[in-house]
Motif scaffolding. Structure first.
Motif, short mmCIF file in Angstrom:
data_model
loop_
_atom_site.label_atom_id
_atom_site.label_comp_id
_atom_site.label_asym_id
_atom_site.label_seq_id
_atom_site.Cartn_x
_atom_site.Cartn_y
_atom_site.Cartn_z
N ILE A 32 0.72 -1.82 -0.12
CA ILE A 32 0.26 -0.37 0.02
C ILE A 32 0.68 1.20 0.06
O ILE A 32 0.70 2.29 -0.92
N ALA A 33 1.41 0.82 0.99
CA ALA A 33 3.14 2.36 0.33
C ALA A 33 3.03 2.31 -0.29
O ALA A 33 3.70 3.77 -0.98
N ALA A 34 3.57 2.19 -1.37
CA ALA A 34 4.21 2.02 -2.46
C ALA A 34 3.32 2.17 -2.90
O ALA A 34 3.30 3.07 -3.92
N ARG A 35 2.29 1.78 -3.02
CA ARG A 35 0.65 2.40 -4.12
C ARG A 35 0.70 3.70 -4.63
O ARG A 35 1.14 4.53 -4.52
N LEU A 36 1.19 4.18 -2.99
CA LEU A 36 0.97 5.49 -2.29
C LEU A 36 1.33 6.08 -3.52
O LEU A 36 1.39 7.51 -3.59
N GLN A 37 2.88 6.19 -2.63
CA GLN A 37 3.73 6.88 -3.39
C GLN A 37 3.91 7.36 -4.63
O GLN A 37 4.04 8.00 -5.25
N ARG A 38 3.14 5.67 -5.34
CA ARG A 38 3.78 6.19 -7.44
C ARG A 38 2.44 7.46 -7.43
O ARG A 38 2.34 7.40 -8.99
N GLU A 80 1.28 5.57 9.91
CA GLU A 80 2.69 5.18 9.24
C GLU A 80 2.62 5.07 7.84
O GLU A 80 3.82 5.52 7.09
N LEU A 81 1.67 5.69 7.41
CA LEU A 81 1.58 5.57 5.34
C LEU A 81 1.47 6.81 5.32
O LEU A 81 2.52 7.20 4.48
N ALA A 82 1.32 7.71 6.17
CA ALA A 82 0.94 9.40 6.04
C ALA A 82 2.73 9.91 6.04
O ALA A 82 2.96 10.43 5.63
N GLY A 83 3.03 8.91 7.21
CA GLY A 83 4.47 9.66 7.31
C GLY A 83 5.72 9.25 6.27
O GLY A 83 5.76 9.94 5.78
N SER A 84 5.76 7.88 5.39
CA SER A 84 6.14 7.84 4.28
C SER A 84 5.55 8.39 3.34
O SER A 84 6.63 8.67 2.83
N LEU A 85 4.25 8.96 2.65
CA LEU A 85 3.48 10.09 2.22
C LEU A 85 4.99 11.44 2.44
O LEU A 85 5.07 11.59 1.63
N LYS A 86 4.79 11.49 3.42
CA LYS A 86 5.22 12.63 3.89
C LYS A 86 7.27 12.97 3.60
O LYS A 86 6.72 13.54 3.05
N ASP A 87 7.35 11.50 4.37
CA ASP A 87 8.87 11.39 3.68
C ASP A 87 9.43 11.76 2.09
O ASP A 87 10.08 12.16 1.74
N HIS A 88 8.66 11.06 1.34
CA HIS A 88 8.50 11.38 -0.38
C HIS A 88 8.17 12.10 -0.45
O HIS A 88 9.36 12.93 -1.64
N ALA A 89 7.58 13.00 -0.10
CA ALA A 89 7.10 14.50 -0.79
C ALA A 89 8.38 15.10 -0.38
O ALA A 89 8.79 16.09 -1.47
N GLU A 90 8.64 15.45 0.81
CA GLU A 90 10.27 16.08 1.11
C GLU A 90 11.07 15.81 0.12
O GLU A 90 11.84 16.62 -0.44
N SER A 91 11.11 14.51 0.37
CA SER A 91 12.60 14.25 -1.64
C SER A 91 12.24 14.39 -2.76
O SER A 91 13.14 14.95 -3.06
N MET A 92 10.73 14.49 -2.63
CA MET A 92 10.65 15.17 -4.49
C MET A 92 9.91 16.83 -4.49
O MET A 92 9.81 16.94 -5.72
#
Length: 235
Positions: A32-38, A80-92
């Motif tokens: 789910i985390a991978a799909r949300l980041q995509r 935790e999913l929201a946290g992973s999305l925040k991390d990805h958003a910051e990196s991009m």
């Protein structure tokens, strides 16, 4: 260690490793985390040279079996999913228009192990001072993200800045973006919208305009935020 490995270990630790034991062969949280980041990557919209707006509200559709398995841990999982999305958003270099919300919903049409993701950008809206929830005296209201704001003389300024009457936290909206002007009364109210020199302009009923008259049913798009003018029930 990659971001998904870190995420998986963090989530498993948060629920005493239950994901690793309980979901073998089913939908995995890391999937789910991978799909949300995509989803962020696919839906990122260029607002300016260095700003890209991404969705902040997500609905994860799950089969009955997977929903029953994940629902008891939904609070921990979505956090935790929201946290992973925040991390990805910051990196991009992505921007969210409001708080991240993730909902796990049952979809009876899905087989075990399959899931869907729907997303949208929902701006946080604040009304300053004179604006509030519409009452029975309002002839027309402006609905933004499910909240109604009465259109009463002299009108209101829409923008991202603190001086706006209707403040919308959308990167595509200027600090003073547009003004809805309201005049008249007793059944003869005139309503129009004027662009205040915004960067991205305004769209009314699908047409980009600098000025337009508004009435019941008018659809307004400013930045990524959609608004509807309509009459409250009973008017």
């Amino acid at each position: 260690m990659g971001i998904f490995q870190r995420f998986e270990k963090k989530v498993e630790g948060a629920v005493n490793g239950v994901f690793a034991r309980a979901f073998k062969g089913d939908v995995q949280p890391v999937e789910i985390a991978a799909r949300l980041q995509r989803e962020l990557d696919a839906e990122a919209k260029l607002m300016s040279r260095d700003k890209r707006l991404v969705p902040n509200e997500f609905i994860v559709g799950l089969s009955q079996h997977d929903h029953d398995k994940l629902a008891p841990y939904s609070k921990t999982l979505t956090s935790e999913l929201a946290g992973s999305l925040k991390d990805h958003a910051e990196s991009m270099g992505y921007l969210f228009s409001g708080p991240i919300r993730i909902h796990l919903e049952l979809d009876d049409s899905l087989p075990v192990g399959r899931f869907t993701v729907d997303s949208r950008a929902v701006a946080a809206v604040e009304a300053n001072g004179k604006q509030g929830t519409a009452d029975g005296r309002a002839q027309l209201v402006l609905e933004v993200n499910g909240v109604r704001h009465p259109l009463q003389p002299p009108g209101l300024v829409i923008g991202r800045g603190t001086e706006a009457d209707l403040r919308i936290n959308d990167p595509g909206i200027s600090r003073r973006h547009a003004e809805i002007r309201v005049s008249g009364g007793a059944g003869r109210v005139h309503v129009d919208i004027v662009d205040l020199g915004s960067t991205n302009g305004i769209i009314v009923n699908g047409q980009r305009v600098r000025h337009a008259e508004l009435g019941a049913g008018s659809r307004i798009e400013i930045g990524s935020t959609r608004m509807l003018v309509h009459a409250p029930a009973g008017h």
